[in-house]
Write a protein that holds these residues in place. Sequence first.
Motif, PDB file in Angstrom:
ATOM      1  N   LYS A 189       0.832  -1.050   0.241  1.00  0.00           N
ATOM      2  CA  LYS A 189       0.070   0.046   0.086  1.00  0.00           C
ATOM      3  C   LYS A 189       0.853   1.129  -0.163  1.00  0.00           C
ATOM      4  O   LYS A 189       0.503   2.355  -0.740  1.00  0.00           O
ATOM      5  CB  LYS A 189      -0.855   0.086   1.240  1.00  0.00           C
ATOM      6  N   GLY A 190       1.971   1.258   0.669  1.00  0.00           N
ATOM      7  CA  GLY A 190       2.963   2.347   0.761  1.00  0.00           C
ATOM      8  C   GLY A 190       3.576   2.456  -0.647  1.00  0.00           C
ATOM      9  O   GLY A 190       3.608   3.575  -0.859  1.00  0.00           O
ATOM     10  N   LYS A 191       3.899   1.334  -1.241  1.00  0.00           N
ATOM     11  CA  LYS A 191       4.336   1.701  -2.525  1.00  0.00           C
ATOM     12  C   LYS A 191       3.354   2.216  -3.729  1.00  0.00           C
ATOM     13  O   LYS A 191       3.733   3.289  -4.484  1.00  0.00           O
ATOM     14  CB  LYS A 191       4.827   0.366  -3.238  1.00  0.00           C
ATOM     15  N   LEU A 192       2.098   1.792  -3.465  1.00  0.00           N
ATOM     16  CA  LEU A 192       1.053   2.249  -4.277  1.00  0.00           C
ATOM     17  C   LEU A 192       0.963   3.657  -4.189  1.00  0.00           C
ATOM     18  O   LEU A 192       0.553   4.588  -4.964  1.00  0.00           O
ATOM     19  CB  LEU A 192      -0.303   1.649  -3.996  1.00  0.00           C
ATOM     20  N   LYS A 193       0.945   4.139  -2.813  1.00  0.00           N
ATOM     21  CA  LYS A 193       0.839   5.718  -2.507  1.00  0.00           C
ATOM     22  C   LYS A 193       1.695   6.568  -3.248  1.00  0.00           C
ATOM     23  O   LYS A 193       1.795   7.633  -3.863  1.00  0.00           O
ATOM     24  CB  LYS A 193       1.040   5.835  -0.749  1.00  0.00           C
ATOM     25  N   ARG A 194       3.178   5.886  -3.093  1.00  0.00           N
ATOM     26  CA  ARG A 194       4.291   6.866  -3.837  1.00  0.00           C
ATOM     27  C   ARG A 194       4.134   6.755  -5.298  1.00  0.00           C
ATOM     28  O   ARG A 194       4.256   7.759  -5.908  1.00  0.00           O
ATOM     29  CB  ARG A 194       5.506   6.163  -3.354  1.00  0.00           C
ATOM     30  N   LEU A 195       3.820   5.644  -5.681  1.00  0.00           N
ATOM     31  CA  LEU A 195       3.424   5.695  -7.242  1.00  0.00           C
ATOM     32  C   LEU A 195       2.508   6.753  -7.597  1.00  0.00           C
ATOM     33  O   LEU A 195       2.902   7.596  -8.674  1.00  0.00           O
ATOM     34  CB  LEU A 195       3.023   4.323  -7.885  1.00  0.00           C
ATOM     35  N   GLY A 196       1.314   6.810  -6.965  1.00  0.00           N
ATOM     36  CA  GLY A 196       0.384   8.087  -7.257  1.00  0.00           C
ATOM     37  C   GLY A 196       0.836   9.159  -7.013  1.00  0.00           C
ATOM     38  O   GLY A 196       0.601  10.223  -8.032  1.00  0.00           O
ATOM     39  N   GLU A 197       1.949   9.542  -6.114  1.00  0.00           N
ATOM     40  CA  GLU A 197       2.539  10.695  -6.171  1.00  0.00           C
ATOM     41  C   GLU A 197       3.609  11.100  -7.202  1.00  0.00           C
ATOM     42  O   GLU A 197       3.699  12.132  -7.602  1.00  0.00           O
ATOM     43  CB  GLU A 197       3.395  10.804  -4.626  1.00  0.00           C
ATOM     44  N   GLU A 198       4.204  10.043  -7.592  1.00  0.00           N
ATOM     45  CA  GLU A 198       5.241  10.221  -8.480  1.00  0.00           C
ATOM     46  C   GLU A 198       4.829  10.367 -10.170  1.00  0.00           C
ATOM     47  O   GLU A 198       5.260  10.853 -10.883  1.00  0.00           O
ATOM     48  CB  GLU A 198       6.389   9.171  -8.400  1.00  0.00           C
ATOM     49  N   VAL A 199       3.785   9.503 -10.431  1.00  0.00           N
ATOM     50  CA  VAL A 199       3.348   9.387 -11.824  1.00  0.00           C
ATOM     51  C   VAL A 199       2.959  10.407 -12.339  1.00  0.00           C
ATOM     52  O   VAL A 199       3.013  10.684 -13.507  1.00  0.00           O
ATOM     53  CB  VAL A 199       2.396   8.000 -11.935  1.00  0.00           C
ATOM     54  N   GLU A 200       2.231  11.319 -11.642  1.00  0.00           N
ATOM     55  CA  GLU A 200       1.918  12.694 -12.325  1.00  0.00           C
ATOM     56  C   GLU A 200       2.991  13.390 -12.837  1.00  0.00           C
ATOM     57  O   GLU A 200       2.832  14.277 -13.745  1.00  0.00           O
ATOM     58  CB  GLU A 200       1.305  13.523 -11.110  1.00  0.00           C
ATOM     59  N   LYS A 201       4.146  13.382 -12.226  1.00  0.00           N
ATOM     60  CA  LYS A 201       5.248  13.988 -12.895  1.00  0.00           C
ATOM     61  C   LYS A 201       5.899  13.553 -14.087  1.00  0.00           C
ATOM     62  O   LYS A 201       6.759  14.304 -14.723  1.00  0.00           O
ATOM     63  CB  LYS A 201       6.370  14.130 -11.858  1.00  0.00           C
ATOM     64  N   ILE A 202       5.310  12.423 -14.454  1.00  0.00           N
ATOM     65  CA  ILE A 202       6.147  11.506 -15.504  1.00  0.00           C
ATOM     66  C   ILE A 202       6.116  12.419 -16.935  1.00  0.00           C
ATOM     67  O   ILE A 202       7.054  12.318 -17.729  1.00  0.00           O
ATOM     68  CB  ILE A 202       5.645  10.267 -15.555  1.00  0.00           C
ATOM     69  N   GLU A 203       4.971  13.127 -17.130  1.00  0.00           N
ATOM     70  CA  GLU A 203       4.995  13.742 -18.232  1.00  0.00           C
ATOM     71  C   GLU A 203       5.476  15.331 -18.581  1.00  0.00           C
ATOM     72  O   GLU A 203       6.083  15.639 -19.394  1.00  0.00           O
ATOM     73  CB  GLU A 203       3.638  13.606 -19.118  1.00  0.00           C
ATOM     74  N   ASN A 204       5.449  15.949 -17.232  1.00  0.00           N
ATOM     75  CA  ASN A 204       6.030  17.213 -17.062  1.00  0.00           C
ATOM     76  C   ASN A 204       7.803  17.172 -17.191  1.00  0.00           C
ATOM     77  O   ASN A 204       8.371  17.902 -17.686  1.00  0.00           O
ATOM     78  CB  ASN A 204       5.595  17.799 -15.779  1.00  0.00           C
ATOM     79  N   ALA A 205       8.167  16.041 -16.630  1.00  0.00           N
ATOM     80  CA  ALA A 205       9.677  16.038 -16.621  1.00  0.00           C
ATOM     81  C   ALA A 205      10.108  15.983 -17.935  1.00  0.00           C
ATOM     82  O   ALA A 205      11.204  16.276 -18.555  1.00  0.00           O
ATOM     83  CB  ALA A 205       9.929  14.492 -15.941  1.00  0.00           C
ATOM     84  N   HIS A 206       9.127  15.151 -18.863  1.00  0.00           N
ATOM     85  CA  HIS A 206       9.331  15.004 -20.298  1.00  0.00           C
ATOM     86  C   HIS A 206       9.543  16.391 -21.289  1.00  0.00           C
ATOM     87  O   HIS A 206      10.413  16.586 -21.984  1.00  0.00           O
ATOM     88  CB  HIS A 206       8.204  13.974 -20.942  1.00  0.00           C
ATOM     89  N   GLN A 207       8.500  17.206 -20.551  1.00  0.00           N
ATOM     90  CA  GLN A 207       8.398  18.521 -21.542  1.00  0.00           C
ATOM     91  C   GLN A 207       9.476  19.610 -20.879  1.00  0.00           C
ATOM     92  O   GLN A 207       9.564  20.631 -21.582  1.00  0.00           O
ATOM     93  CB  GLN A 207       6.929  18.988 -21.188  1.00  0.00           C
ATOM     94  N   SER A 208       9.921  19.467 -19.783  1.00  0.00           N
ATOM     95  CA  SER A 208      10.913  20.429 -19.222  1.00  0.00           C
ATOM     96  C   SER A 208      12.239  20.445 -20.338  1.00  0.00           C
ATOM     97  O   SER A 208      12.519  19.658 -20.761  1.00  0.00           O
ATOM     98  CB  SER A 208      11.277  19.968 -17.942  1.00  0.00           C
ATOM     99  N   PRO A 209      12.777  21.677 -20.289  1.00  0.00           N
ATOM    100  CA  PRO A 209      13.954  21.874 -21.193  1.00  0.00           C
ATOM    101  C   PRO A 209      15.023  21.081 -20.822  1.00  0.00           C
ATOM    102  O   PRO A 209      15.236  20.841 -19.854  1.00  0.00           O
ATOM    103  CB  PRO A 209      13.993  23.517 -21.012  1.00  0.00           C
TER     104      PRO A 209
END
Lengths: 202, 202
Positions: free
Chosen positions: A182-202
Amino acid sequence: MFLYTKNFDEQKARAMEGLRRALAEGKVDDDIIPLLDKINSLENYFTTSSCSGRISVMEMPHFGDKVNSVWLGKWHRTVKVEEVLEAIGRHEKGQLWFLIRSPILHVGARTMEDAVKLLNLAIGLGFKYSNIKSVSHKKLLVEIRSTERMDVPLGTDGELWVDEAYIERIVGIANSQVRRFKGKLKRLGEEVEKIENAHQSP
Amino acid sequence: MFLYTKNFDEQKARAMEGLRRALAEGKVDDDIIPLLDKINSLENYFTTSSCSGRISVMEMPHFGDKVNSVWLGKWHRTVKVEEVLEAIGRHEKGQLWFLIRSPILHVGARTMEDAVKLLNLAIGLGFKYSNIKSVSHKKLLVEIRSTERMDVPLGTDGELWVDEAYIERIVGIANSQVRRFKGKLKRLGEEVEKIENAHQSP
Protein backbone atom coordinates in the motif's frame (compact mmCIF):
# COMPACT_ATOMS: atom_id res chain seq x y z
CA MET A 1 8.53 -2.15 -35.64
CA PHE A 2 6.33 -1.83 -32.58
CA LEU A 3 7.77 1.57 -31.67
CA TYR A 4 4.37 3.05 -30.99
CA THR A 5 0.79 1.94 -30.49
CA LYS A 6 -1.39 2.22 -33.57
CA ASN A 7 -4.55 4.25 -33.05
CA PHE A 8 -3.52 5.01 -29.49
CA ASP A 9 -6.23 7.60 -28.86
CA GLU A 10 -8.94 5.32 -30.20
CA GLN A 11 -7.69 2.48 -28.02
CA LYS A 12 -7.56 4.74 -25.01
CA ALA A 13 -11.13 5.92 -25.59
CA ARG A 14 -12.27 2.32 -25.71
CA ALA A 15 -10.34 1.42 -22.56
CA MET A 16 -11.85 4.41 -20.75
CA GLU A 17 -15.33 3.29 -21.75
CA GLY A 18 -14.54 -0.16 -20.35
CA LEU A 19 -13.26 1.41 -17.15
CA ARG A 20 -16.39 3.50 -16.71
CA ARG A 21 -18.48 0.36 -17.12
CA ALA A 22 -16.35 -1.57 -14.62
CA LEU A 23 -16.61 1.33 -12.15
CA ALA A 24 -20.38 1.46 -12.50
CA GLU A 25 -20.56 -2.26 -11.83
CA GLY A 26 -18.32 -1.96 -8.77
CA LYS A 27 -15.69 -4.19 -10.37
CA VAL A 28 -12.70 -1.94 -9.64
CA ASP A 29 -10.86 -2.12 -6.31
CA ASP A 30 -11.88 1.11 -4.53
CA ASP A 31 -8.51 2.06 -3.18
CA ILE A 32 -6.80 1.99 -6.57
CA ILE A 33 -9.29 4.28 -8.36
CA PRO A 34 -7.45 7.56 -7.62
CA LEU A 35 -4.24 6.06 -9.03
CA LEU A 36 -6.03 4.87 -12.17
CA ASP A 37 -7.50 8.36 -12.61
CA LYS A 38 -4.05 9.91 -12.35
CA ILE A 39 -2.55 7.57 -14.93
CA ASN A 40 -5.49 8.01 -17.28
CA SER A 41 -5.22 11.80 -17.00
CA LEU A 42 -1.81 11.53 -18.66
CA GLU A 43 -1.66 11.97 -22.41
CA ASN A 44 0.45 8.96 -23.25
CA TYR A 45 -0.95 6.22 -21.02
CA PHE A 46 -4.11 4.38 -20.17
CA THR A 47 -4.88 1.59 -17.74
CA THR A 48 -6.36 -1.63 -19.08
CA SER A 49 -6.70 -3.70 -15.92
CA SER A 50 -5.62 -3.57 -12.31
CA CYS A 51 -5.73 -5.15 -8.89
CA SER A 52 -4.76 -3.23 -5.77
CA GLY A 53 -3.19 -6.32 -4.22
CA ARG A 54 -4.95 -8.85 -2.05
CA ILE A 55 -5.01 -11.50 0.61
CA SER A 56 -7.21 -14.45 -0.25
CA VAL A 57 -8.29 -17.92 0.76
CA MET A 58 -8.82 -20.07 -2.29
CA GLU A 59 -10.03 -23.54 -3.08
CA MET A 60 -8.59 -25.22 -6.21
CA PRO A 61 -9.50 -28.63 -7.64
CA HIS A 62 -5.75 -29.09 -8.14
CA PHE A 63 -2.69 -26.89 -8.32
CA GLY A 64 -2.78 -24.33 -11.08
CA ASP A 65 -6.37 -24.97 -12.08
CA LYS A 66 -7.45 -21.38 -11.75
CA VAL A 67 -10.49 -21.82 -13.97
CA ASN A 68 -12.25 -23.98 -11.44
CA SER A 69 -10.89 -22.28 -8.34
CA VAL A 70 -13.20 -20.60 -5.86
CA TRP A 71 -12.43 -17.71 -3.53
CA LEU A 72 -13.63 -18.43 -0.01
CA GLY A 73 -12.39 -15.02 1.10
CA LYS A 74 -10.72 -12.07 -0.60
CA TRP A 75 -9.55 -8.78 0.90
CA HIS A 76 -7.78 -5.79 -0.61
CA ARG A 77 -6.61 -4.71 2.87
CA THR A 78 -5.15 -6.06 6.09
CA VAL A 79 -7.33 -8.78 7.61
CA LYS A 80 -8.31 -10.09 11.02
CA VAL A 81 -7.49 -13.70 11.89
CA GLU A 82 -11.21 -14.32 12.49
CA GLU A 83 -12.09 -13.34 8.93
CA VAL A 84 -9.54 -15.78 7.55
CA LEU A 85 -10.69 -18.58 9.87
CA GLU A 86 -14.27 -17.98 8.78
CA ALA A 87 -13.28 -18.30 5.11
CA ILE A 88 -11.29 -21.46 5.87
CA GLY A 89 -14.37 -22.81 7.61
CA ARG A 90 -16.19 -22.76 4.28
CA HIS A 91 -13.64 -25.15 2.72
CA GLU A 92 -15.11 -28.43 1.50
CA LYS A 93 -13.07 -30.00 -1.29
CA GLY A 94 -9.96 -29.59 -3.44
CA GLN A 95 -6.71 -27.90 -2.39
CA LEU A 96 -7.02 -25.04 0.09
CA TRP A 97 -4.55 -22.14 -0.24
CA PHE A 98 -3.78 -18.93 1.58
CA LEU A 99 -2.50 -16.42 -0.98
CA ILE A 100 -1.08 -12.94 -1.19
CA ARG A 101 -0.74 -11.12 -4.47
CA SER A 102 1.01 -7.83 -5.01
CA PRO A 103 -0.78 -4.95 -6.73
CA ILE A 104 -0.74 -5.30 -10.50
CA LEU A 105 -1.50 -2.66 -13.10
CA HIS A 106 -1.51 -3.02 -16.86
CA VAL A 107 -0.88 0.25 -18.64
CA GLY A 108 -0.95 0.89 -22.37
CA ALA A 109 1.72 3.34 -23.54
CA ARG A 110 1.73 5.49 -26.64
CA THR A 111 5.35 4.81 -27.60
CA MET A 112 8.12 2.48 -26.54
CA GLU A 113 9.82 5.51 -24.99
CA ASP A 114 6.74 6.17 -22.85
CA ALA A 115 6.61 2.50 -21.88
CA VAL A 116 10.25 2.43 -20.78
CA LYS A 117 9.84 5.67 -18.82
CA LEU A 118 6.94 4.25 -16.81
CA LEU A 119 8.74 0.93 -16.38
CA ASN A 120 11.79 2.60 -14.91
CA LEU A 121 9.73 4.84 -12.63
CA ALA A 122 7.85 1.82 -11.27
CA ILE A 123 11.00 -0.24 -10.69
CA GLY A 124 12.58 2.72 -8.89
CA LEU A 125 9.59 2.96 -6.55
CA GLY A 126 9.90 -0.65 -5.43
CA PHE A 127 7.72 -2.36 -8.04
CA LYS A 128 10.64 -4.61 -8.85
CA TYR A 129 8.77 -7.18 -10.93
CA SER A 130 7.55 -4.53 -13.36
CA ASN A 131 8.15 -5.28 -17.01
CA ILE A 132 6.95 -4.81 -20.56
CA LYS A 133 4.36 -7.51 -20.88
CA SER A 134 3.56 -7.35 -24.53
CA VAL A 135 4.78 -5.56 -27.59
CA SER A 136 2.72 -5.74 -30.73
CA HIS A 137 1.21 -3.59 -33.43
CA LYS A 138 -1.85 -3.39 -31.26
CA LYS A 139 -0.39 -2.73 -27.87
CA LEU A 140 2.60 -1.67 -25.82
CA LEU A 141 1.72 -2.94 -22.39
CA VAL A 142 3.60 -2.12 -19.19
CA GLU A 143 2.97 -4.37 -16.20
CA ILE A 144 3.54 -2.73 -12.82
CA ARG A 145 4.05 -5.38 -10.19
CA SER A 146 5.75 -5.75 -6.84
CA THR A 147 7.42 -8.67 -5.06
CA GLU A 148 5.02 -9.36 -2.20
CA ARG A 149 3.60 -12.83 -2.47
CA MET A 150 2.70 -15.90 -0.44
CA ASP A 151 1.31 -19.24 -1.59
CA VAL A 152 0.65 -21.39 1.45
CA PRO A 153 -1.10 -24.76 1.15
CA LEU A 154 -3.50 -25.13 4.08
CA GLY A 155 -5.21 -28.44 3.48
CA THR A 156 -7.20 -30.61 1.15
CA ASP A 157 -10.71 -32.05 0.80
CA GLY A 158 -11.91 -30.51 4.03
CA GLU A 159 -8.89 -31.61 6.05
CA LEU A 160 -6.68 -28.87 7.54
CA TRP A 161 -2.91 -29.42 7.59
CA VAL A 162 -2.12 -26.55 9.97
CA ASP A 163 -3.45 -25.23 13.28
CA GLU A 164 -4.98 -21.91 14.27
CA ALA A 165 -1.74 -20.59 15.71
CA TYR A 166 -0.14 -21.06 12.28
CA ILE A 167 -2.95 -19.14 10.58
CA GLU A 168 -2.35 -16.33 13.07
CA ARG A 169 1.35 -16.24 12.13
CA ILE A 170 0.80 -16.10 8.40
CA VAL A 171 -1.93 -13.47 8.76
CA GLY A 172 0.62 -11.35 10.61
CA ILE A 173 3.14 -11.72 7.80
CA ALA A 174 0.44 -11.11 5.19
CA ASN A 175 -0.70 -7.90 6.86
CA SER A 176 2.84 -6.53 6.95
CA GLN A 177 3.15 -7.30 3.24
CA VAL A 178 -0.14 -5.48 2.58
CA ARG A 179 1.07 -2.42 4.50
CA ARG A 180 4.26 -2.48 2.47
CA PHE A 181 2.62 -2.60 -0.95
CA LYS A 182 0.00 0.00 0.00
CA GLY A 183 2.92 2.33 0.77
CA LYS A 184 4.40 1.65 -2.65
CA LEU A 185 1.05 2.36 -4.36
CA LYS A 186 0.85 5.66 -2.51
CA ARG A 187 4.29 6.72 -3.70
CA LEU A 188 3.48 5.65 -7.25
CA GLY A 189 0.42 7.91 -7.17
CA GLU A 190 2.58 10.81 -6.02
CA GLU A 191 5.29 10.30 -8.63
CA VAL A 192 3.39 9.19 -11.71
CA GLU A 193 1.85 12.63 -12.23
CA LYS A 194 5.28 14.08 -12.81
CA ILE A 195 6.18 11.69 -15.59
CA GLU A 196 4.95 13.83 -18.47
CA ASN A 197 6.07 17.15 -17.03
CA ALA A 198 9.58 15.82 -16.66
CA HIS A 199 9.44 14.97 -20.32
CA GLN A 200 8.41 18.46 -21.36
CA SER A 201 10.92 20.41 -19.29
CA PRO A 202 13.79 21.96 -21.27
CA MET B 1 15.00 4.50 -29.80
CA PHE B 2 16.09 1.22 -28.26
CA LEU B 3 15.21 -0.78 -31.36
CA TYR B 4 18.42 -2.75 -31.23
CA THR B 5 21.28 -3.45 -28.86
CA LYS B 6 24.38 -1.34 -29.47
CA ASN B 7 27.55 -3.38 -29.96
CA PHE B 8 25.57 -6.59 -29.70
CA ASP B 9 28.41 -8.86 -30.82
CA GLU B 10 30.83 -7.27 -28.38
CA GLN B 11 28.34 -7.65 -25.55
CA LYS B 12 27.68 -11.24 -26.49
CA ALA B 13 31.42 -12.02 -26.52
CA ARG B 14 31.73 -10.56 -23.03
CA ALA B 15 28.70 -12.50 -21.78
CA MET B 16 30.13 -15.73 -23.22
CA GLU B 17 33.40 -15.09 -21.42
CA GLY B 18 31.47 -14.62 -18.17
CA LEU B 19 29.54 -17.81 -18.84
CA ARG B 20 32.73 -19.81 -19.44
CA ARG B 21 34.11 -18.51 -16.14
CA ALA B 22 30.88 -19.37 -14.30
CA LEU B 23 30.91 -22.86 -15.84
CA ALA B 24 34.52 -23.41 -14.80
CA GLU B 25 33.65 -22.38 -11.26
CA GLY B 26 30.64 -24.72 -11.21
CA LYS B 27 28.27 -21.79 -10.73
CA VAL B 28 25.77 -22.78 -13.43
CA ASP B 29 22.93 -25.21 -12.71
CA ASP B 30 23.97 -28.40 -14.53
CA ASP B 31 20.64 -29.27 -16.02
CA ILE B 32 20.21 -25.93 -17.75
CA ILE B 33 23.59 -25.91 -19.53
CA PRO B 34 22.37 -27.61 -22.75
CA LEU B 35 19.57 -25.03 -23.04
CA LEU B 36 22.01 -22.15 -22.52
CA ASP B 37 24.27 -23.63 -25.20
CA LYS B 38 21.38 -23.81 -27.63
CA ILE B 39 20.35 -20.20 -27.03
CA ASN B 40 23.93 -18.98 -27.27
CA SER B 41 24.42 -20.84 -30.55
CA LEU B 42 21.79 -18.53 -32.07
CA GLU B 43 23.01 -15.43 -33.85
CA ASN B 44 20.71 -12.93 -32.25
CA TYR B 45 20.62 -13.96 -28.59
CA PHE B 46 22.84 -14.56 -25.61
CA THR B 47 22.11 -15.60 -22.05
CA THR B 48 23.20 -13.33 -19.21
CA SER B 49 21.99 -15.25 -16.18
CA SER B 50 19.83 -18.21 -15.37
CA CYS B 51 18.44 -20.52 -12.73
CA SER B 52 16.91 -23.87 -13.63
CA GLY B 53 14.27 -23.54 -10.93
CA ARG B 54 14.59 -24.70 -7.35
CA ILE B 55 13.17 -25.86 -4.08
CA SER B 56 14.83 -24.29 -1.05
CA VAL B 57 14.71 -23.88 2.70
CA MET B 58 15.77 -20.39 3.66
CA GLU B 59 16.39 -18.42 6.82
CA MET B 60 15.76 -14.65 6.65
CA PRO B 61 16.34 -12.09 9.40
CA HIS B 62 12.97 -10.63 8.36
CA PHE B 63 10.71 -10.78 5.34
CA GLY B 64 12.29 -9.56 2.16
CA ASP B 65 15.77 -9.18 3.59
CA LYS B 66 17.44 -11.30 0.95
CA VAL B 67 20.86 -9.82 1.56
CA ASN B 68 21.15 -11.45 4.94
CA SER B 69 19.23 -14.59 4.12
CA VAL B 70 20.88 -17.99 4.33
CA TRP B 71 20.02 -21.13 2.38
CA LEU B 72 19.77 -24.13 4.67
CA GLY B 73 18.99 -26.34 1.68
CA LYS B 74 18.68 -25.80 -2.06
CA TRP B 75 17.82 -28.29 -4.79
CA HIS B 76 17.35 -27.92 -8.53
CA ARG B 77 15.36 -31.16 -8.65
CA THR B 78 12.63 -33.06 -6.81
CA VAL B 79 13.52 -33.66 -3.15
CA LYS B 80 12.98 -36.27 -0.46
CA VAL B 81 11.15 -35.26 2.70
CA GLU B 82 14.20 -36.31 4.72
CA GLU B 83 16.44 -33.83 2.89
CA VAL B 84 14.04 -31.00 3.66
CA LEU B 85 13.69 -32.03 7.30
CA GLU B 86 17.46 -32.13 7.62
CA ALA B 87 17.73 -28.58 6.27
CA ILE B 88 14.97 -27.42 8.61
CA GLY B 89 16.91 -29.02 11.47
CA ARG B 90 19.71 -26.52 10.84
CA HIS B 91 17.39 -23.56 11.49
CA GLU B 92 18.44 -21.37 14.41
CA LYS B 93 17.18 -17.81 14.08
CA GLY B 94 15.14 -15.45 11.92
CA GLN B 95 12.17 -16.40 9.72
CA LEU B 96 12.24 -19.88 8.22
CA TRP B 97 10.71 -20.33 4.74
CA PHE B 98 10.08 -23.17 2.32
CA LEU B 99 10.33 -21.77 -1.20
CA ILE B 100 9.86 -22.81 -4.80
CA ARG B 101 11.06 -20.67 -7.66
CA SER B 102 10.36 -21.27 -11.32
CA PRO B 103 13.21 -21.42 -13.82
CA ILE B 104 14.37 -17.98 -14.88
CA LEU B 105 16.52 -17.04 -17.85
CA HIS B 106 17.71 -13.62 -18.88
CA VAL B 107 18.45 -13.38 -22.56
CA GLY B 108 19.92 -10.42 -24.43
CA ALA B 109 18.40 -9.92 -27.89
CA ARG B 110 19.90 -8.17 -30.89
CA THR B 111 16.78 -6.27 -31.87
CA MET B 112 13.36 -5.56 -30.41
CA GLU B 113 11.96 -7.88 -33.05
CA ASP B 114 14.20 -10.72 -31.81
CA ALA B 115 13.17 -9.94 -28.23
CA VAL B 116 9.46 -10.09 -29.02
CA LYS B 117 9.89 -13.31 -31.01
CA LEU B 118 11.56 -15.06 -28.06
CA LEU B 119 9.03 -13.58 -25.62
CA ASN B 120 6.10 -14.94 -27.59
CA LEU B 121 7.73 -18.36 -28.01
CA ALA B 122 8.33 -18.61 -24.25
CA ILE B 123 4.79 -17.54 -23.33
CA GLY B 124 3.40 -20.05 -25.82
CA LEU B 125 5.40 -22.85 -24.17
CA GLY B 126 3.94 -22.16 -20.72
CA PHE B 127 6.45 -19.60 -19.43
CA LYS B 128 3.54 -17.27 -18.76
CA TYR B 129 5.40 -14.74 -16.62
CA SER B 130 7.91 -14.05 -19.38
CA ASN B 131 8.44 -10.41 -20.23
CA ILE B 132 10.83 -7.79 -21.51
CA LYS B 133 12.70 -6.87 -18.39
CA SER B 134 14.72 -3.93 -19.58
CA VAL B 135 15.03 -1.80 -22.64
CA SER B 136 17.94 0.56 -22.93
CA HIS B 137 20.70 1.64 -25.28
CA LYS B 138 22.82 -0.98 -23.61
CA LYS B 139 20.47 -3.90 -23.46
CA LEU B 140 17.27 -5.53 -24.66
CA LEU B 141 16.64 -8.15 -22.02
CA VAL B 142 14.03 -10.88 -22.23
CA GLU B 143 13.10 -12.62 -18.98
CA ILE B 144 11.79 -16.17 -19.40
CA ARG B 145 9.88 -17.19 -16.32
CA SER B 146 7.11 -19.57 -15.38
CA THR B 147 4.34 -19.47 -12.78
CA GLU B 148 5.41 -22.18 -10.34
CA ARG B 149 6.04 -20.72 -6.91
CA MET B 150 5.50 -21.33 -3.22
CA ASP B 151 6.43 -19.17 -0.24
CA VAL B 152 5.54 -21.01 2.93
CA PRO B 153 6.53 -19.64 6.35
CA LEU B 154 7.65 -22.57 8.53
CA GLY B 155 8.71 -20.95 11.77
CA THR B 156 10.83 -18.37 13.50
CA ASP B 157 13.85 -18.22 15.82
CA GLY B 158 14.20 -21.96 16.03
CA GLU B 159 10.52 -22.58 16.70
CA LEU B 160 8.57 -24.60 14.10
CA TRP B 161 4.97 -23.59 13.32
CA VAL B 162 4.08 -26.75 11.38
CA ASP B 163 4.46 -30.50 11.86
CA GLU B 164 6.26 -33.16 9.86
CA ALA B 165 3.08 -34.29 8.12
CA TYR B 166 2.68 -30.76 6.77
CA ILE B 167 6.24 -30.74 5.45
CA GLU B 168 5.46 -34.01 3.67
CA ARG B 169 2.41 -32.44 2.02
CA ILE B 170 4.21 -29.36 0.75
CA VAL B 171 7.17 -31.42 -0.49
CA GLY B 172 4.68 -33.43 -2.55
CA ILE B 173 3.24 -30.26 -4.08
CA ALA B 174 6.72 -28.84 -4.63
CA ASN B 175 7.89 -31.97 -6.44
CA SER B 176 4.93 -31.88 -8.79
CA GLN B 177 5.74 -28.23 -9.56
CA VAL B 178 9.36 -29.17 -10.26
CA ARG B 179 8.27 -31.91 -12.65
CA ARG B 180 6.04 -29.45 -14.40
CA PHE B 181 8.66 -26.78 -14.95
CA LYS B 182 11.31 -29.32 -15.99
CA GLY B 183 8.90 -30.38 -18.73
CA LYS B 184 8.54 -26.77 -19.86
CA LEU B 185 12.34 -26.33 -19.96
CA LYS B 186 12.62 -29.44 -22.10
CA ARG B 187 10.10 -28.14 -24.61
CA LEU B 188 11.81 -24.75 -24.68
CA GLY B 189 15.08 -26.48 -25.56
CA GLU B 190 13.36 -28.29 -28.41
CA GLU B 191 11.65 -25.21 -29.81
CA VAL B 192 14.18 -22.44 -29.32
CA GLU B 193 16.53 -23.85 -31.95
CA LYS B 194 13.91 -23.25 -34.61
CA ILE B 195 13.51 -19.57 -33.83
CA GLU B 196 16.10 -18.30 -36.29
CA ASN B 197 15.35 -20.79 -39.03
CA ALA B 198 11.73 -19.74 -39.01
CA HIS B 199 12.99 -16.23 -39.53
CA GLN B 200 15.17 -17.16 -42.52
CA SER B 201 12.68 -19.33 -44.39
CA PRO B 202 11.26 -17.81 -47.57
